[in-house]
Design a protein around this motif. Structure first.
Motif, short mmCIF file in Angstrom:
data_model
loop_
_atom_site.label_atom_id
_atom_site.label_comp_id
_atom_site.label_asym_id
_atom_site.label_seq_id
_atom_site.Cartn_x
_atom_site.Cartn_y
_atom_site.Cartn_z
N ASN A 12 0.81 -1.23 0.00
CA ASN A 12 0.00 0.00 0.00
C ASN A 12 0.84 1.27 0.00
OD1 ASN A 12 -2.35 -1.44 -0.04
ND2 ASN A 12 -2.55 -1.48 2.20
N ARG A 13 2.05 1.20 0.52
CA ARG A 13 2.82 2.43 0.67
C ARG A 13 4.05 2.54 -0.23
NH1 ARG A 13 3.81 2.33 6.93
NH2 ARG A 13 5.08 4.16 6.54
N PHE A 14 4.77 1.44 -0.42
CA PHE A 14 6.08 1.58 -1.08
C PHE A 14 6.26 0.73 -2.34
CE2 PHE A 14 6.72 2.16 3.54
CZ PHE A 14 7.05 3.51 3.51
N GLY A 15 5.32 -0.14 -2.62
CA GLY A 15 5.48 -1.06 -3.74
C GLY A 15 5.45 -0.33 -5.07
N GLU A 16 5.64 -1.08 -6.15
CA GLU A 16 5.69 -0.50 -7.49
C GLU A 16 4.38 0.21 -7.84
OE1 GLU A 16 5.68 -4.91 -8.20
OE2 GLU A 16 5.55 -4.26 -10.26
N PHE A 17 3.23 -0.40 -7.44
CA PHE A 17 1.94 0.17 -7.86
C PHE A 17 1.61 1.42 -7.05
CE2 PHE A 17 1.76 -4.44 -8.78
CZ PHE A 17 1.75 -4.34 -10.17
N THR A 30 3.76 3.41 -5.68
CA THR A 30 4.67 4.46 -6.13
C THR A 30 4.21 5.04 -7.47
OG1 THR A 30 6.53 3.48 -4.96
CG2 THR A 30 7.07 4.97 -6.77
N ALA A 31 3.84 4.15 -8.40
CA ALA A 31 3.43 4.63 -9.73
C ALA A 31 2.17 5.48 -9.63
CB ALA A 31 3.19 3.44 -10.66
N ALA A 32 1.24 5.09 -8.76
CA ALA A 32 -0.05 5.79 -8.70
C ALA A 32 0.02 7.09 -7.92
CB ALA A 32 -1.10 4.87 -8.09
N GLU A 33 0.86 7.12 -6.88
CA GLU A 33 0.79 8.27 -5.97
C GLU A 33 2.01 9.17 -5.96
OE1 GLU A 33 -0.67 7.08 -2.03
OE2 GLU A 33 -1.38 5.30 -3.09
N TYR A 34 3.16 8.59 -6.08
CA TYR A 34 4.39 9.38 -5.98
C TYR A 34 5.33 9.00 -7.12
CZ TYR A 34 3.11 10.73 -1.23
OH TYR A 34 2.48 11.24 -0.14
N PRO A 35 4.90 9.19 -8.36
CA PRO A 35 5.73 8.68 -9.46
C PRO A 35 7.16 9.24 -9.42
CG PRO A 35 3.97 10.11 -10.26
CD PRO A 35 3.72 9.91 -8.81
N TYR A 36 8.11 8.36 -9.50
CA TYR A 36 9.51 8.75 -9.61
C TYR A 36 9.77 9.27 -11.02
CZ TYR A 36 11.64 6.23 -5.56
OH TYR A 36 12.05 5.79 -4.34
N GLY A 37 10.62 10.23 -11.13
CA GLY A 37 11.13 10.65 -12.44
C GLY A 37 12.42 9.90 -12.72
N LYS A 38 13.05 10.24 -13.85
CA LYS A 38 14.25 9.48 -14.21
C LYS A 38 15.41 9.75 -13.25
CE LYS A 38 16.13 12.31 -18.09
NZ LYS A 38 16.09 13.60 -17.44
#
Ligand SMILES: *[C@@H]1O[C@H](CO)[C@@H](O)[C@H](O)[C@H]1NC(C)=O
Ligand SMILES: *[C@@H]1O[C@H](CO)[C@@H](O)[C@H](O)[C@H]1NC(C)=O
Ligand SMILES: *[C@@H]1O[C@H](CO)[C@@H](O)[C@H](O)[C@H]1NC(C)=O
Ligand SMILES: *[C@@H]1O[C@H](CO)[C@@H](O)[C@H](O)[C@H]1NC(C)=O
Ligand SMILES: *[C@@H]1O[C@H](CO)[C@@H](O)[C@H](O)[C@H]1NC(C)=O
Ligand SMILES: [Zn+2]
Length: 472
Positions: free
Chosen positions: A115-120, A122-130
């Motif tokens: 719910n907090r740190f996984g790939e999904f 992260t992608a949905a809520e706090y997307p990383y940039g390059k």
């Protein structure tokens, strides 16, 4: 010119300058070598190890080389008196991009993690940039190298866009570590599987990792239950086209129901369809069944036991001690706990002992024999990792093996007085005793410092980027 092209050009320049033959001779110390005839560790005291380019070419006792060995005059001589030379550790399960989350998951269960740190999440809520992916991955790999981990199987689920995918690969190449970088395919809202397939093909066709120790693999977590056959057939095509170095999947059965089990692979005939050069690594394999274990032994695939993560998150490893012959060790989400394989090895060794002792105690009997040795633990952390990746030349000090090496300070306060070097490393050393690290015959840590003139800049940039990531 695009920055990416610049990156590739500067990397080519680096490769070109390092292409000239380099030779290193380690001598006067204790070497934990591997004897391919007996399949056992072989301790050589007052040992010498000759490294030419990326390979170990000769190992002998004393300082006088056998007549068949000629030492080039421009050799770099390294005195390892009072030191222990071992192969680098092999980590067969990790997510390097998560370094920016360090210490935030100290209380997490597996459910919280998703719910907090996984790939999904992260992608949905706090997307990383390059840049977030690049510096997080690079800082994480330096952390591993610093701890004597020379090979990492990276289940790279930072594949949120073409840019973030490539940033993680680029960081892996730039670290100089031996990274089996396994592109994770997953169903995301804004980055379709079709875009991911195209990105993978593009990456494979450009092969920017050629000439570096990094190779391209595949990661996927939906082999069962209810697999999408179209996707799996496409993955098989991608694996064949790119000669993928590994296929990896998270398998957590029992109440968790994330099966991805050997039985799922068998139902899809994948063991027959995969090319022989693509081993499968089942991460965790918590609740592996006897049938699953038999399938692994028949088809020669392995599990990655991640002792600390499996205890931290609660999926544990109820049957993993029964398949140690087809297993290696991994770290997993290093942002939540120890980053090094040494700690994982020690935790695993003592938990297996505790478990097997308990089975005797449960019968009200006194255990007489210790059920697992320090040598077995050492092999799990080194050679077994190589075997998981179907690489006889990794995780051993033997002629012809890759020169992925760790130098331990045998005279540190914690190590001083050792007689058995395997026990010294497995039961008495800590990461602070790692004095030097080489990958592919190149220094990555020397005199206890990371060898990269840009390391200070990497640290600064990583701390800046970290600010943009989730903080709780
Ligand atoms: C190592 O071997 C060399 C001979 O090859 C010998 O001169 C030297 O004394 C030995 N060192 C130790 C510590 O035994
Ligand atoms: C860990 O749990 C404690 C107690 O519930 C809480 O106060 C703390 O914020 C948690 N830490 C993290 C990093 O989640
Ligand atoms: C997907 O893209 C849309 C449009 O750019 C954006 O509004 C939305 O927040 C994105 N969703 C996710 C999960 O990234
Ligand atoms: C399987 O995946 C493909 C490719 O993304 C998609 O088009 C298709 O709808 C999926 N099939 C099912 C049954 O979900
Ligand atoms: C595929 O990769 C393996 C190493 O993983 C290598 O030994 C083999 O030669 C490669 N095959 C081709 C056709 O490139
Ligand atoms: Zn994982």
């Amino acid at each position: 010119m695009h920055t990416k092209q610049l990156g590739v050009l500067s990397r080519l320049a680096v490769l070109a300058t390092s292409a000239s033959a380099s030779t290193i001779l380690f001598s006067g110390g204790t070497v934990i070598a591997f004897n391919r005839e007996s399949n056992l560790l072989e301790v050589i005291r007052n040992g010498s190890v000759l490294v030419e380019d990326d390979r170990i070419t000769s190992i002998y006792e004393g300082s006088v080389p056998p007549s068949s060995v000629s030492i080039p005059t421009d050799v770099e001589e390294v005195d390892i008196t009072n030191k222990i030379l071992t192969p680098g550790f092999i980590d067969t399960h990790r997510h390097g991009w998560q370094t920016a989350y360090k210490t935030l998951g100290s209380n997490t269960s597996l459910v919280d993690y998703f719910n907090r740190f996984g790939e999904f999440a992260t992608a949905a809520e706090y997307p990383y940039g390059k840049d977030e992916v690049y510096y997080s991955q690079l800082a994480g790999l330096y952390e591993a190298l610093n701890a004597g981990v020379t090979t990492t199987l990276d289940h790279a689920h930072h594949t949120f866009s073409d840019e973030t995918s490539e940033a993680g690969l680029e960081a892996s190449i730039d670290s100089g570590a031996r990274v089996f970088w396994a592109y994770a395919f997953h169903v995301l809202a804004n980055y379709s599987l079709e875009e991911q397939f195209a990105n993978y093909r593009d990456i494979a066709s450009r092969a920017s990792y050629d000439g570096s120790p990094t190779t391209l693999g595949v990661a996927y977590d939906s082999f069962g239950p209810n697999p999408n056959i179209t996707v799996i057939n496409t993955l098989l095509d991608l694996i064949r086209e790119s000669n993928a170095s590994v296929l990896t999947t998270h398998s957590v059965q029992g109440p968790f129901g994330i099966t991805n089990s050997p039985e799922d692979f068998q139902a899809l005939s994948l063991f027959d369809k995969l090319p022989p050069t693509t081993p499968v690594v089942f991460s965790h394999a918590s609740f592996l069944s006897p049938v699953g274990a038999q399938l692994l032994r028949t088809h020669k695939h392995t599990i990655s036991i991640t002792p600390e993560s499996e205890m931290h998150y609660g999926h544990t490893h109820p049957t993993s001690h029964l398949i140690q012959d087809f297993a290696s060790l991994g770290v997993d989400t290093h942002f939540t706990f120890s980053t090094d394989i040494l700690t994982q090895t020690r935790l695993w060794l003592q938990s297996v002992r505790r478990l097997l002792y308990s089975q005797v105690l449960d019968r009200w009997q006194v255990p007489v024999n210790n059920p697992m040795s320090a040598n077995q633990a050492f092999l799990l952390a080194t050679r077994n990792g190589g075997l998981s990746l179907r690489r006889e030349d990794l995780g051993v000090i033997a002629p012809g093996a890759k020169a992925d090496l760790v130098i331990w300070d045998g005279a540190s306060p914690g190590m001083l007085g050792w007689r058995d070097p395997v026990a010294a490393v497995i039961l008495h050393a800590n990461v602070g005793d790692v004095e030097g690290v080489l990958v592919d015959g190149k220094w990555k840590k020397k005199d206890r410092r990371i060898v990269d003139e840009k390391y200070d800049e990497v640290r600064e940039r990583f701390l800046e980027m970290r600010g943009g990531c989730r903080t709780g």
